[in-house]
Design a protein around this motif. Structure first.
Motif, short mmCIF file in Angstrom:
data_model
loop_
_atom_site.label_atom_id
_atom_site.label_comp_id
_atom_site.label_asym_id
_atom_site.label_seq_id
_atom_site.Cartn_x
_atom_site.Cartn_y
_atom_site.Cartn_z
N PRO A 46 0.81 -1.22 0.00
CA PRO A 46 0.00 0.00 0.00
C PRO A 46 0.84 1.27 0.00
O PRO A 46 0.54 2.23 -0.73
CB PRO A 46 -0.83 -0.13 1.29
N TRP A 47 1.90 1.30 0.81
CA TRP A 47 2.77 2.47 0.83
C TRP A 47 3.48 2.65 -0.51
O TRP A 47 3.58 3.76 -1.03
CB TRP A 47 3.80 2.32 1.94
N ALA A 71 2.48 1.56 -3.50
CA ALA A 71 1.51 1.97 -4.52
C ALA A 71 1.19 3.46 -4.40
O ALA A 71 1.06 4.17 -5.41
CB ALA A 71 0.23 1.14 -4.38
N TYR A 72 1.08 3.95 -3.18
CA TYR A 72 0.80 5.37 -2.97
C TYR A 72 1.94 6.23 -3.49
O TYR A 72 1.73 7.24 -4.19
CB TYR A 72 0.56 5.64 -1.49
N ARG A 73 3.18 5.84 -3.16
CA ARG A 73 4.33 6.62 -3.58
C ARG A 73 4.47 6.66 -5.11
O ARG A 73 4.79 7.70 -5.69
CB ARG A 73 5.61 6.02 -2.97
N LEU A 98 -4.42 7.28 -3.13
CA LEU A 98 -4.96 6.56 -1.99
C LEU A 98 -5.78 5.36 -2.44
O LEU A 98 -5.71 4.27 -1.85
CB LEU A 98 -5.81 7.49 -1.13
N SER A 126 -3.48 2.68 -3.36
CA SER A 126 -2.88 2.01 -2.21
C SER A 126 -3.79 0.94 -1.63
O SER A 126 -3.32 0.02 -0.95
CB SER A 126 -2.55 3.04 -1.12
N GLU A 144 1.59 10.53 4.04
CA GLU A 144 2.61 9.50 3.87
C GLU A 144 2.97 8.87 5.21
O GLU A 144 3.13 7.65 5.32
CB GLU A 144 3.84 10.09 3.20
N LEU A 183 0.15 6.52 6.34
CA LEU A 183 0.13 5.24 5.63
C LEU A 183 1.21 4.30 6.16
O LEU A 183 1.03 3.08 6.17
CB LEU A 183 0.32 5.47 4.13
#
Length: 213
Positions: free
Chosen positions: A18-19, A21-23, A35, A38, A170, A173
């Motif tokens: 998840p982190w 994918a967000y980045r 989001l 993520s 960030e 998450l």
């Protein structure tokens, strides 16, 4: 507990991906869509587990409810920080339901425990019903567990909600899963210890009953 490969994969799906994918999505899609990206790894993992075991469990239901809450937040113009609250809202709703069920004849933990016993042994549901009727300690124990889980899940929602509204996204998450799993782990460990205590008390009552008679 041994560190099984499946456990490592599950932790990676719920913590790392998840982190990541967000980045990766943030520079191209913006905060809201990043989001949503993520959430893709844990949702995909839940669907895979559902196909493998051919049953709908509590985790799958929580994921579906979380998606519905996310879609509702977007439809209402939900901000990225509101989307961060989706999992907390689910756990908080369950915690509030636990607390409200204390006013009923049988709390929610009773039904969860009865379903577990029914899967573990033949005639388990009937046996659990008998224990509920004939042993007051079982009823009081179920109510105490319902109270503890209700307070724990509601408190988890309040804490993560405050963090989601005040921390950078960030950081939230990265830290939020540890908070959630930490609280769930503490509740599970307490439940196991309390269950062991209840079993020991029941065994002592059985041992002292013949001598008393």
């Amino acid at each position: 507990m041994k560190l099984r490969p499946g456990f490592v994969v599950e932790m990676a799906v719920n913590f790392l991906l998840p982190w990541l994918a967000y980045r990766l999505a943030l520079p191209h899609l913006g905060e809201t869509r990043a989001l949503l990206a993520s959430a893709a790894p844990p949702v995909a993992w839940s669907l895979i587990e559902l196909v493998r075991f051919r049953r709908v469990d509590a985790l799958s239901v929580m994921v579906v409810v979380g998606i519905v809450l996310s879609i509702g937040a977007m439809a209402l113009g939900g901000s990225p920080r509101m989307l961060l609250l989706r999992e907390s809202l689910v756990s908080g709703a369950i915690g509030i339901a636990f607390l409200l069920s204390l006013g009923l004849h049988r709390p929610l933990i009773f039904y969860l425990a009865r379903a577990t016993v029914a899967r573990e042994m033949e005639g388990g549901a009937e046996r659990f019903e008998t224990l509920w009727r004939e042993r007051p300690a079982v009823a009081s124990g179920m109510r105490l567990m319902t109270l503890v889980w209700g307070i724990g899940l509601t408190g988890e929602m309040a804490l993560r909600a405050w963090l989601a509204l005040n921390w950078p996204i960030e950081r939230f998450l990265a830290v939020s899963p540890f908070i959630g799993y930490g609280i769930y782990g503490a509740l599970a460990l307490w439940t196991l210890r309390y269950r062991k205590t209840m079993r020991s008390r029941a065994e002592k009552q059985v041992e002292t009953a013949p001598s008393a008679s």
